[in-house]
Design a protein around this motif. Sequence first.
Motif, mmCIF file in Angstrom:
data_model
loop_
_atom_site.group_PDB
_atom_site.id
_atom_site.type_symbol
_atom_site.label_atom_id
_atom_site.label_comp_id
_atom_site.label_asym_id
_atom_site.label_seq_id
_atom_site.Cartn_x
_atom_site.Cartn_y
_atom_site.Cartn_z
ATOM 1 N N ASN A 1 0.796 -1.148 -0.015
ATOM 2 C CA ASN A 1 -0.089 -0.108 -0.023
ATOM 3 C C ASN A 1 0.705 1.315 -0.044
ATOM 4 O O ASN A 1 0.459 2.210 -0.530
ATOM 5 N N GLU A 2 1.796 1.296 0.716
ATOM 6 C CA GLU A 2 2.784 2.421 0.893
ATOM 7 C C GLU A 2 3.526 2.532 -0.548
ATOM 8 O O GLU A 2 3.693 3.618 -0.868
ATOM 9 N N LEU A 3 3.872 1.499 -1.362
ATOM 10 C CA LEU A 3 4.637 1.921 -2.334
ATOM 11 C C LEU A 3 3.365 2.505 -3.549
ATOM 12 O O LEU A 3 3.663 3.255 -4.436
ATOM 13 N N VAL A 4 2.141 2.032 -3.385
ATOM 14 C CA VAL A 4 1.097 2.495 -4.283
ATOM 15 C C VAL A 4 0.961 3.896 -3.883
ATOM 16 O O VAL A 4 0.879 5.010 -4.789
ATOM 17 N N ASP A 5 0.991 4.352 -2.508
ATOM 18 C CA ASP A 5 0.809 5.595 -2.272
ATOM 19 C C ASP A 5 1.871 6.632 -2.692
ATOM 20 O O ASP A 5 1.919 7.713 -2.877
ATOM 21 N N LEU A 6 2.967 6.081 -2.815
ATOM 22 C CA LEU A 6 4.150 6.747 -3.242
ATOM 23 C C LEU A 6 4.099 7.125 -4.849
ATOM 24 O O LEU A 6 4.216 8.277 -5.134
ATOM 25 N N ILE A 7 3.584 6.306 -5.342
ATOM 26 C CA ILE A 7 3.316 6.455 -6.883
ATOM 27 C C ILE A 7 2.268 7.771 -7.034
ATOM 28 O O ILE A 7 2.418 8.484 -7.600
ATOM 29 N N LYS A 8 1.375 7.515 -6.148
ATOM 30 C CA LYS A 8 0.241 8.522 -6.178
ATOM 31 C C LYS A 8 0.741 9.814 -5.630
ATOM 32 O O LYS A 8 0.321 10.916 -6.346
ATOM 33 N N GLY A 9 1.564 9.852 -4.740
ATOM 34 C CA GLY A 9 2.258 11.197 -4.252
ATOM 35 C C GLY A 9 2.867 11.771 -5.215
ATOM 36 O O GLY A 9 2.896 13.302 -5.332
ATOM 37 N N GLN A 10 3.621 10.923 -5.948
ATOM 38 C CA GLN A 10 4.567 11.413 -6.943
ATOM 39 C C GLN A 10 3.644 12.167 -8.259
ATOM 40 O O GLN A 10 4.003 13.110 -8.780
ATOM 41 N N SER A 11 2.630 11.492 -8.565
ATOM 42 C CA SER A 11 1.802 11.985 -9.468
ATOM 43 C C SER A 11 1.076 13.394 -9.206
ATOM 44 O O SER A 11 0.984 14.306 -10.039
#
Length: 446
Positions: A413-423
């Motif tokens: 979940n954190e890695l997904v959130d990392l991608i979302k935060g970058q976007s």
Amino acid sequence: MSFNIGLSGLYAANKQLDVTGNNIANVATAGFKSSRAEFEDVYSATRLGSGSKVIGNGVRLANVSQQFTQGDINNTGNVLDMGINGSGFFTMSNNGSISYTRAGTFKVDNNGYITNTDYTSRLQGYGVDANGKIINGVLTDLKIDTSNLAPKSTSLVTSTINLNSSAPKIVDTGANAVVFDPTKLETYTKQFSTPIYDSQGNSHVMDQYVVKTDDNTWKVYTLVDGRNPDATGSDPKTTPPVASTMTFDSSGKLTQVSTPSTLPPPAPNPIISSDLKLTGWVPGTVTNGTFTPNGASANPAGVTISMAKTTQYNADTARSIPTQDGYATGQITNLTIDGTGTLFANFSNNQSKAIGQVALASFTNEQGLQPVGGTSWKETFASGIPGYDAPKTGTLGEVVSNSLEESNVNLTNELVDLIKGQSNYQANAKTISTQSTIMQTIIQMT
């Protein structure tokens, strides 16, 4: 205005990345609780309200909330590693400064106190009194007592015995009487031996000799270290033990044990009970017919030998493994901790003793706790005051020894959130870039 909106978005996306990065960094930190960035929109408003056609002013960070969900409990093999399966916090004290943690990686300092990994804070719990009873309600620094366990003199011996109802009789009265002699097998039916202890932890052998003298009637002779326990001067040949008589009913159940009293009148004669009792035993040894006391004493209340579980059935004369409550001096061999957080010291004499109990703290609002580093939290006004109790009490969880609670961070979940935060960051940067292009167009028109 659009520049400010974009800047607020960049700031929010940056904070989201910070929170996510901190969670990922602590994915292997025992007892760590992940956090979540929470945002809210911003609107301008006058005293009469914001109107129906107001465009927002962007976003701002509302809160960084902690997620106190349960982490996995994994075995470590270290007895002082403790995980909490359920709610609650370990309580730590650093010279009176209290903090709370879920990280149960505990050590022992040079004074025997249970501390955190850097030996600065001591684990709090309940102590014990002289009898090993937990003193609830008063928190103290938990300490592992490595002193020897003092011996205890035997006061009670219990066992389950069956006497073979078809065993031959040994007549001990009349002209052809067979006189009991512990050195002659033909004078008794069966012998049972039990270790008992005096006040200094010295072991002595108590022998019981059962003799079937008639139908439903047996006699019991009791010797300690091969002598009459009531005698202090000679061997059993010259001072034979007093026999107790066991009587059974037709179904093979014990009805009574009758023991002639050795006390002068007005003592009852005989003593009727389901027990035997050694009241005059003085610990010592007999050498060449001379008794020498060893300086210790027997239990002040005497030694009770429970015969209530004795039966007379048509089966082999046998006894289950006896139990007795005395023991010798013991040295601590290891430590065990049960689910209630009770610490037990185990000794070389097969005894164990409670030496303390871990106390857990609970709060009305866990998310109101203030993180202070070291996987610890402090009480705040928002969290409310702590309530203390033993593990597995009320809603408090259990303590799992030899284990640690892992971080509750879900790496996927954190890695997904990392991608979302970058976007999100890139998108907000794009709004600023677009606004800049529009501004350049307007400037060129003038």
